[in-house]
Enzyme design. Structure first.
Site, short mmCIF file in Angstrom:
data_model
loop_
_atom_site.label_atom_id
_atom_site.label_comp_id
_atom_site.label_asym_id
_atom_site.label_seq_id
_atom_site.Cartn_x
_atom_site.Cartn_y
_atom_site.Cartn_z
N TYR B 154 0.83 -1.21 0.00
CA TYR B 154 0.00 0.00 0.00
C TYR B 154 0.87 1.27 0.00
O TYR B 154 0.61 2.22 -0.74
CB TYR B 154 -0.89 -0.05 1.24
CG TYR B 154 -1.95 1.02 1.33
CD1 TYR B 154 -3.14 0.91 0.61
CD2 TYR B 154 -1.77 2.13 2.15
CE1 TYR B 154 -4.11 1.88 0.70
CE2 TYR B 154 -2.75 3.11 2.25
CZ TYR B 154 -3.92 2.98 1.53
OH TYR B 154 -4.88 3.95 1.63
N LYS B 158 1.10 4.18 -2.79
CA LYS B 158 0.73 5.57 -2.48
C LYS B 158 1.91 6.53 -2.68
O LYS B 158 1.72 7.67 -3.14
CB LYS B 158 0.18 5.67 -1.06
CG LYS B 158 -1.14 4.94 -0.87
CD LYS B 158 -2.25 5.52 -1.76
CE LYS B 158 -3.62 4.95 -1.44
NZ LYS B 158 -4.67 5.51 -2.31
#
Lengths: 77, 246
Positions: B154, B158
């Site tokens: 993640y 990001k």
């Protein structure tokens, strides 16, 4: 072919703001007509609209000169 | 106000995306509510917008599929005639410790959260270039700046989104397309509802403003970036995190 060339030429003159006399079949968009990569992408988009056709990314990448564009369009119609 | 503008919000059936879709609609934008699987929830967002006097449509697409994205953009332009604002919000989590994280867990998060932003941005660029106007707002995350254990996939995605925001901003600036990002901190959504009370307490200790964020906190900043007020900004990432990361 001549008609296609005239229509392509008009779009190039409008879009790139270059003198008509510079728009010849051999002219390279980037070297002779001072277009950057994004200008060429936009030009191809406008040609698609003008000639009501889709030019794939692969074909678009091969379009470097005015002649490339005119010949491709002529071959499709 | 965003009157007559058309916005596409990915992952808008719930959470932050839902709040963004509702906020943009309140400002007068016509909103396309993208969803991957939650059709009922997407329909509820559309109905809420229509009940408030706005215009909205729902549109199913997996943002990690180029074909889906192409059809989604076409459907939005066919319906509303243009596309002014893209909010890349769709995202998933598959948290796991690095040692335990499976390749599939890494790949699927990268595909949706990072590749999805690339595909959707690419998908709308043509329309925005023709219009000579566009606003792209990427929903990153504060952990993309700070890092977070258990979220290698993640966080990588990001952080990638924050980098891509800058690259796309530079590439598209000359065409009057502005690209910015928001980096939300801990926002109360389905994702944070899964936390234990102890985890929440630990989190609050790290937030100077001493509360978790709401979807609306993020939505209002997205609305600002979509508005004329942000006319001289591009390539930026705004932290919406209660001061957690400065």
């Amino acid at each position: 072919m001549a008609e296609t060339f005239d229509r392509v030429k008009q779009i190039i003159v409008d879009r790139l703001d270059v003198d008509e006399s510079k728009v010849v079949m051999e002219a390279s968009f980037k070297e002779d007509l001072e277009a950057d990569s994004l200008d060429v992408v936009e030009l191809v988009m406008e040609l698609e609209d003008e000639f009501d056709m889709e030019i794939s990314d692969e074909e678009a990448e091969k379009i470097n000169t005015v002649g490339d564009a005119v010949n491709y369009i002529s071959s499709q119609s | 106000m965003l009157n007559e503008q058309v916005a596409l919000v990915t992952g808008a059936s719930r959470g932050i995306g839902r709040a963004i879709a509702l906020e943009l609609a309140r400002q007068g934008a016509k909103v396309a509510v993208n969803y991957a699987g939650s059709e009922d929830k997407a329909e509820a967002v559309v109905q809420e917008i229509i009940a408030g006097g706005g215009s909205a449509m729902k549109i199913q697409a997996d943002v990690a599929s180029e074909e889906d994205v192409k059809q989604m953009v076409k459907a939005v332009v066919d319906e509303f005639g243009r596309l002014d604002i893209l909010v890349n919000n769709a995202g998933i989590t598959k948290d796991n410790l690095l040692m335990r994280m499976k390749e599939e867990e890494f790949d699927s998060v990268i595909n949706t959260n990072l590749k999805g932003v690339f595909l959707c941005t690419k998908g709308v660029t043509r329309q925005m270039m023709k219009q000579k106007y566009g606003r792209i707002i990427n929903v990153a995350s504060i952990v993309g700046v700070s890092g977070n254990p258990g979220q290698a996939n993640y966080v990588a995605a990001k952080a990638g989104v924050i980098g891509m925001t800058k690259s796309n901003a530079k590439e598209l600036a000359a065409r009057n397309i502005q690209v910015n990002a928001v980096a939300p901190g801990y926002i109360t959504t389905d994702m944070t509802d899964a936390l234990t009370e102890e985890q929440r307490e630990q989190m609050l200790a790290l937030i100077p403003l001493k509360r978790l964020g709401e979807g609306e906190d993020v939505a209002r900043v997205v609305r600002f970036l979509a508005s004329e007020d942000a006319a001289y900004m591009t390539g930026q990432t705004l932290h919406v995190d209660g001061g957690m990361v400065m």
